[in-house]
Design an enzyme around this catalytic site. Structure first.
Site, PDB file in Angstrom:
ATOM      1  N   LYS A  72     -21.048  67.457  45.255  1.00  0.00           N
ATOM      2  CA  LYS A  72     -21.478  66.096  45.595  1.00  0.00           C
ATOM      3  C   LYS A  72     -22.892  66.165  46.166  1.00  0.00           C
ATOM      4  CE  LYS A  72     -17.078  63.826  46.539  1.00  0.00           C
ATOM      5  NZ  LYS A  72     -16.215  63.192  47.563  1.00  0.00           N
TER       6      LYS A  72
ATOM      7  N   GLU B 251     -14.335  68.999  59.807  1.00  0.00           N
ATOM      8  CA  GLU B 251     -14.002  69.155  58.383  1.00  0.00           C
ATOM      9  C   GLU B 251     -13.003  70.302  58.185  1.00  0.00           C
ATOM     10  OE1 GLU B 251     -14.657  66.955  56.227  1.00  0.00           O
ATOM     11  OE2 GLU B 251     -16.598  66.024  56.604  1.00  0.00           O
TER      12      GLU B 251
ATOM     13  N   LYS C  89     -11.071  74.044  49.986  1.00  0.00           N
ATOM     14  CA  LYS C  89     -11.985  73.113  49.301  1.00  0.00           C
ATOM     15  C   LYS C  89     -12.074  73.471  47.814  1.00  0.00           C
ATOM     16  CE  LYS C  89     -15.440  70.090  48.997  1.00  0.00           C
ATOM     17  NZ  LYS C  89     -16.478  69.343  49.623  1.00  0.00           N
TER      18      LYS C  89
ATOM     19  N   GLU D 298     -13.052  63.686  41.191  1.00  0.00           N
ATOM     20  CA  GLU D 298     -12.380  62.827  42.176  1.00  0.00           C
ATOM     21  C   GLU D 298     -11.650  61.648  41.532  1.00  0.00           C
ATOM     22  OE1 GLU D 298     -14.263  62.531  46.171  1.00  0.00           O
ATOM     23  OE2 GLU D 298     -13.797  60.408  45.987  1.00  0.00           O
TER      24      GLU D 298
ATOM     25  N   ARG E 113      -8.653  65.102  44.574  1.00  0.00           N
ATOM     26  CA  ARG E 113      -9.801  65.344  45.459  1.00  0.00           C
ATOM     27  C   ARG E 113      -9.950  64.251  46.523  1.00  0.00           C
ATOM     28  NH1 ARG E 113     -15.948  67.338  43.905  1.00  0.00           N
ATOM     29  NH2 ARG E 113     -16.690  67.359  46.044  1.00  0.00           N
TER      30      ARG E 113
ATOM     31  N   ASN F 274     -11.094  62.870  51.430  1.00  0.00           N
ATOM     32  CA  ASN F 274     -11.735  61.716  52.081  1.00  0.00           C
ATOM     33  C   ASN F 274     -10.935  61.218  53.272  1.00  0.00           C
ATOM     34  OD1 ASN F 274     -13.824  61.727  50.228  1.00  0.00           O
ATOM     35  ND2 ASN F 274     -12.682  60.448  48.774  1.00  0.00           N
TER      36      ASN F 274
ATOM     37  N   HIS G 193     -16.970  57.033  57.836  1.00  0.00           N
ATOM     38  CA  HIS G 193     -18.280  56.718  57.245  1.00  0.00           C
ATOM     39  C   HIS G 193     -18.825  55.407  57.799  1.00  0.00           C
ATOM     40  CE1 HIS G 193     -18.425  59.361  53.347  1.00  0.00           C
ATOM     41  NE2 HIS G 193     -18.807  59.997  54.427  1.00  0.00           N
TER      42      HIS G 193
ATOM     43  N   HIS H   9     -22.008  63.633  61.665  1.00  0.00           N
ATOM     44  CA  HIS H   9     -20.987  63.350  60.654  1.00  0.00           C
ATOM     45  C   HIS H   9     -19.590  63.770  61.129  1.00  0.00           C
ATOM     46  CE1 HIS H   9     -19.150  62.748  56.769  1.00  0.00           C
ATOM     47  NE2 HIS H   9     -18.716  63.996  56.777  1.00  0.00           N
TER      48      HIS H   9
HETATM   49  N1  GLY Z   1     -16.507  66.019  51.258  1.00  0.00           N
HETATM   50  C1  GLY Z   1     -15.437  65.622  50.431  1.00  0.00           C
HETATM   51  C2  GLY Z   1     -15.560  66.100  49.039  1.00  0.00           C
HETATM   52  O1  GLY Z   1     -16.402  66.924  48.735  1.00  0.00           O
HETATM   53  O2  GLY Z   1     -14.840  65.657  48.181  1.00  0.00           O
END
Ligand code: GLY
Length: 363
Positions: A145, A187, A227, A237, A241, A245, A252, A267
């Site tokens: 991303k 995270e 991840k 996504e 995926r 979120n 956000h 963040h």
């Molecule tokens: N940060 C969430 C993702 O990469 O999907």
């Protein structure tokens, strides 16, 4: 020194993508053994001002004087189009062509901006991510991303583009301010909450303030693997995926709202508060138990992550969430927890419960 071993690989079979990921301590100079820089017509190194201050000389000694060093301002409020323009202009002025390489040496903001610039310059050049924050090493640098905030919304413009390699050096975390370092754990905790109950219980026992190097590398490696596993199954996504979120719908919104205050949240801090609110929503909808909710609150507190936000945000959060790119037909699609280590996606929720969950995080 023995050749550096790959820690893991992000494989996206359908797109023939395979990204090696290296994790270790004091390995950043190995970048030249991983990537043959002489195969590129030009090499650029993108950093923000903070990274340039702490590691600029060291990276210069590794990559050499022929590379182009591009420095951008630090902070989420610079994750904008004008910063990308600055990077693109610099590449153009220095004669970058399609055979050039950009090395993103920085936190999530630098990886996002650099990935976006590299993926659009001449329709795409190669790039490498060398993340320098815990947050970027566990999340932002992995998964393709890239992008910028736009129109007051987080990551609104961007692309999916993968680096050719990712190198996570825990030595680089040594110069991070404590607050920034802690924020990265949000995270890591998120990865545990949505897919790995065991990691959650391991983390719950940790002393986040006094983790030794090996333990940190262990947890980081584990988190990177989570991840990779998720992204490799659903890189675009479309489904799975989305679990990554969790905490990000409300998180956000408050992260962006905080940018207009004199106390902008990092963040990870915003996501921590977002996770508390979204865990509360999971509790209110009967998906998790009160005990699990308390465990989630306790782990955030143990990691010294915030869980509340000033009540002046109250009326702004909902409208900010409505503009989120994860929504469909202006309906908020929630990622909620169904116990620790398990998430459900695309949940719609009544306004009454959403309001209650938001009220819970206000002080
Ligand atoms: N940060 C969430 C993702 O990469 O999907």
């Amino acid at each position: 020194m023995a050749a550096l071993k790959e820690h893991t690989r992000l494989n996206i079979t359908s797109d023939k993508i395979s990204v090696p990921i290296y994790v270790g301590n004091d390995i950043f100079s190995e970048i030249t053994s991983i990537i043959s820089l002489k195969n590129y017509s030009k090499v650029g190194v993108l950093m923000d001002k903070n990274v340039a201050y702490h590691w600029g000389e060291a990276i210069h000694n590794v990559i050499g004087k022929n590379a182009v060093y591009i420095t951008i301002p630090a902070g989420e409020d610079h994750k904008e189009l004008s910063t990308v323009e600055k990077v693109l202009t610099s590449m153009l002025e220095h004669g970058f062509d399609r055979k050039s390489l950009l090395i993103n040496f920085g936190g999530g903001m630098v990886c996002d901006i650099g990935g976006f610039a590299a993926s659009t310059y001449m329709r795409g050049i190669s790039f490498v991510n060398m993340p320098t924050t815990l947050l970027a090493q566990t999340d932002a640098a992995i998964g393709g991303k890239t992008g910028i905030d736009f129109g007051g919304f987080k990551n609104m413009v961007g692309s999916f583009a993968h680096p050719i390699a990712i190198l996570c050096d825990t030595l680089l975390l040594s110069t991070l301010p404590e607050r920034e370092f802690r924020s990265g754990f949000a995270e890591v905790i998120k990865h545990a909450l949505v897919s790995d109950k065991r990691l959650f219980y391991t983390l719950a026992e940790e002393d986040f303030g006094a983790m030794d190097e090996d333990k940190l590398a262990d947890i980081l490696s584990h988190s990177c693997k989570i991840k990779c596993t998720v992204v490799s199954k659903d890189a675009d996504e479309k489904g799975l995926r989305k679990i990554l979120n969790f905490g990000h719908t409300i998180g956000h919104a408050i992260e962006m709202l905080s940018q207009d205050t004199n106390n902008p949240l990092l963040h990870g801090e915003a996501i921590s508060i977002g996770m508390i609110a979204e865990a509360k929503l999971s509790l209110l909808s009967g998906l998790i138990t009160k005990e699990d909710f308390e465990r989630i609150e306790n782990i955030m507190a143990k990691a010294s992550l915030p869980s509340r936000i000033n009540k002046s945000y109250k009326n702004k959060i909902y409208s900010k969430m409505l503009g989120d790119k994860k929504n469909e037909k202006r309906k908020i699609k929630w990622v909620l927890l169904k116990g620790i280590g398990k998430a459900v996606i695309d949940e719609e929720q009544p306004d009454k419960l959403i309001t209650k969950a938001i009220e819970y995080i206000l002080v």
